[in-house]
Design a protein around this motif. Structure first.
Motif, PDB file in Angstrom:
ATOM      1  N   ASP A 107      16.987 -45.423  -3.231  1.00 53.64           N
ATOM      2  CA  ASP A 107      16.141 -46.623  -3.252  1.00 53.64           C
ATOM      3  C   ASP A 107      16.776 -47.701  -2.382  1.00 53.64           C
ATOM      4  O   ASP A 107      17.658 -47.411  -1.571  1.00 53.64           O
ATOM      5  N   ALA A 108      16.339 -48.957  -2.595  1.00 50.16           N
ATOM      6  CA  ALA A 108      16.675 -50.033  -1.665  1.00 50.16           C
ATOM      7  C   ALA A 108      18.049 -50.657  -1.878  1.00 50.16           C
ATOM      8  O   ALA A 108      18.465 -51.496  -1.077  1.00 50.16           O
ATOM      9  N   VAL A 109      18.767 -50.304  -2.942  1.00 48.68           N
ATOM     10  CA  VAL A 109      20.063 -50.922  -3.220  1.00 48.68           C
ATOM     11  C   VAL A 109      21.146 -49.864  -3.274  1.00 48.68           C
ATOM     12  O   VAL A 109      21.004 -48.852  -3.974  1.00 48.68           O
ATOM     13  N   LYS A 110      22.226 -50.114  -2.548  1.00 43.97           N
ATOM     14  CA  LYS A 110      23.387 -49.223  -2.558  1.00 43.97           C
ATOM     15  C   LYS A 110      24.557 -49.964  -3.196  1.00 43.97           C
ATOM     16  O   LYS A 110      24.807 -51.140  -2.886  1.00 43.97           O
ATOM     17  N   LEU A 111      25.279 -49.297  -4.096  1.00 39.89           N
ATOM     18  CA  LEU A 111      26.422 -49.883  -4.796  1.00 39.89           C
ATOM     19  C   LEU A 111      27.713 -49.234  -4.342  1.00 39.89           C
ATOM     20  O   LEU A 111      27.748 -48.034  -4.044  1.00 39.89           O
ATOM     21  N   ALA A 112      28.778 -50.033  -4.295  1.00 40.47           N
ATOM     22  CA  ALA A 112      30.079 -49.492  -3.902  1.00 40.47           C
ATOM     23  C   ALA A 112      31.185 -50.310  -4.546  1.00 40.47           C
ATOM     24  O   ALA A 112      31.001 -51.483  -4.899  1.00 40.47           O
ATOM     25  N   VAL A 113      32.350 -49.693  -4.667  1.00 40.69           N
ATOM     26  CA  VAL A 113      33.533 -50.389  -5.153  1.00 40.69           C
ATOM     27  C   VAL A 113      34.683 -50.058  -4.203  1.00 40.69           C
ATOM     28  O   VAL A 113      34.827 -48.937  -3.738  1.00 40.69           O
ATOM     29  N   GLY A 114      35.462 -51.064  -3.893  1.00 41.17           N
ATOM     30  CA  GLY A 114      36.592 -50.878  -2.996  1.00 41.17           C
ATOM     31  C   GLY A 114      37.486 -52.099  -3.065  1.00 41.17           C
ATOM     32  O   GLY A 114      37.335 -52.949  -3.953  1.00 41.17           O
ATOM     33  N   ARG A 115      38.403 -52.195  -2.104  1.00 44.63           N
ATOM     34  CA  ARG A 115      39.342 -53.315  -2.112  1.00 44.63           C
ATOM     35  C   ARG A 115      39.121 -54.209  -0.899  1.00 44.63           C
ATOM     36  O   ARG A 115      38.919 -53.730   0.215  1.00 44.63           O
TER      37      ARG A 115
END
Length: 288
Positions: A107-115
């Motif tokens: 869909d239209a939103v991409k989530l990510a976690v990083g530093r």
């Protein structure tokens, strides 16, 4: 008579005629300048001459944000595909499949976690190429999930918005994402976790009327269109001519609606500085 087509053998013809890729050169919408695609990509899709900020894909934006371009994508929950069985010139379910294939995203939103300079950050990016970045159940659920992940990790949350507003094919289910995301923002605030919004071109409609304008710090890219209703609708309603540059990032900054306008090349450094200030975390000596 085309002697290449009619006389030259096919194997030789392939050396004489070479197809040019369609996207080899990109035209600036503002100045008309033609820019070599690879040069534009290397410049984070900012036109060198005019400074016009073109659309940046979510993966490129996330790679530019996190240290070394390294990050982990967070899964987004599944939602009902077509709750209203909506159909215009084609079925909504078919339209979703088409855009999922085109963008390689659910869909239209991409989530990510990083530093970001060593500080763990959860980020969300809206993809305007997916149905205009419209806010539907999947996008709303992704944003709420991302904010929930920030709460669990005790991490700042950064969102890059780009949207035409609520997704009409989902009706009231789409509009309900406005209060849901607003409540999620409130939860971040109650836990004193930084919530930073980066408004990109365009950010309009129900997205502007909810989480996009609730950040602890409001940043915008140069020239970004930011507003609720379009200028034509506003002019017809108030029966007045709107000021020059109305609903542009620079106009909103001058009138106190946003905190700063930041060039894309300076965005990572600005966000790192804000995260350091808001989390009381000293920045690395090299970055300082």
């Amino acid at each position: 008579m085309n002697w290449i087509s009619n006389v030259v053998p096919p194997k030789v013809r392939s050396f004489l005629r070479r197809e040019t890729p369609e996207n080899l050169w990109v035209k600036c919408p503002e100045s008309g300048e033609l820019v070599f695609h690879k040069d534009l990509e290397a410049n984070l899709f900012v036109v060198p001459g005019s400074g016009f900020h073109m659309r940046l894909a979510p993966k490129a934006r996330l790679a530019n944000l996190f240290d070394g371009g390294v990050y982990d994508e967070l899964p987004t929950p599944d939602v009902p595909l077509d709750p209203l069985k909506f159909r215009d010139i084609k079925r909504y379910a078919d339209r979703l499949k088409e855009y999922r294939l085109k963008t390689e995203s659910p869909d239209a939103v991409k989530l990510a976690v990083g530093r970001l300079e060593g500080v763990e950050v959860v980020a969300a990016v809206q993809d305007f190429d997916f149905l205009g970045g419209s806010l539907g159940m999947a996008a709303g659920e992704a944003i709420v999930t991302g904010m929930g992940a920030a709460l669990e990790r005790r991490s700042p949350f950064i969102i890059f918005t780009a949207s035409g507003g609520a997704r009409m094919q989902e009706g009231i289910f789409s509009l309900m994402q406005m209060p849901r995301t607003t409540i999620a923002v409130r939860r971040l605030r109650e836990q004193n976790l930084p919530y930073i919004v980066v408004l990109t071109n365009p950010t309009t409609g129900g997205v502007t009327a909810s989480y996009a304008m609730l950040g602890d710090v409001q940043i915008a890219e140069p020239g970004a269109v930011i507003g609720f209703a379009g200028p034509r609708v506003i002019e017809q309603t108030i029966r007045e001519r709107l000021p020059e540059g109305f609903q542009r990032a620079e106009y909103l900054e001058a009138h106190g609606m946003i905190d700063m306008v930041v060039h894309r090349h300076d965005m990572r450094e600005t966000l790192a500085r804000l995260v350091s200030i808001l989390t009381h975390t000293p920045r690395p000596a090299a970055a300082a």
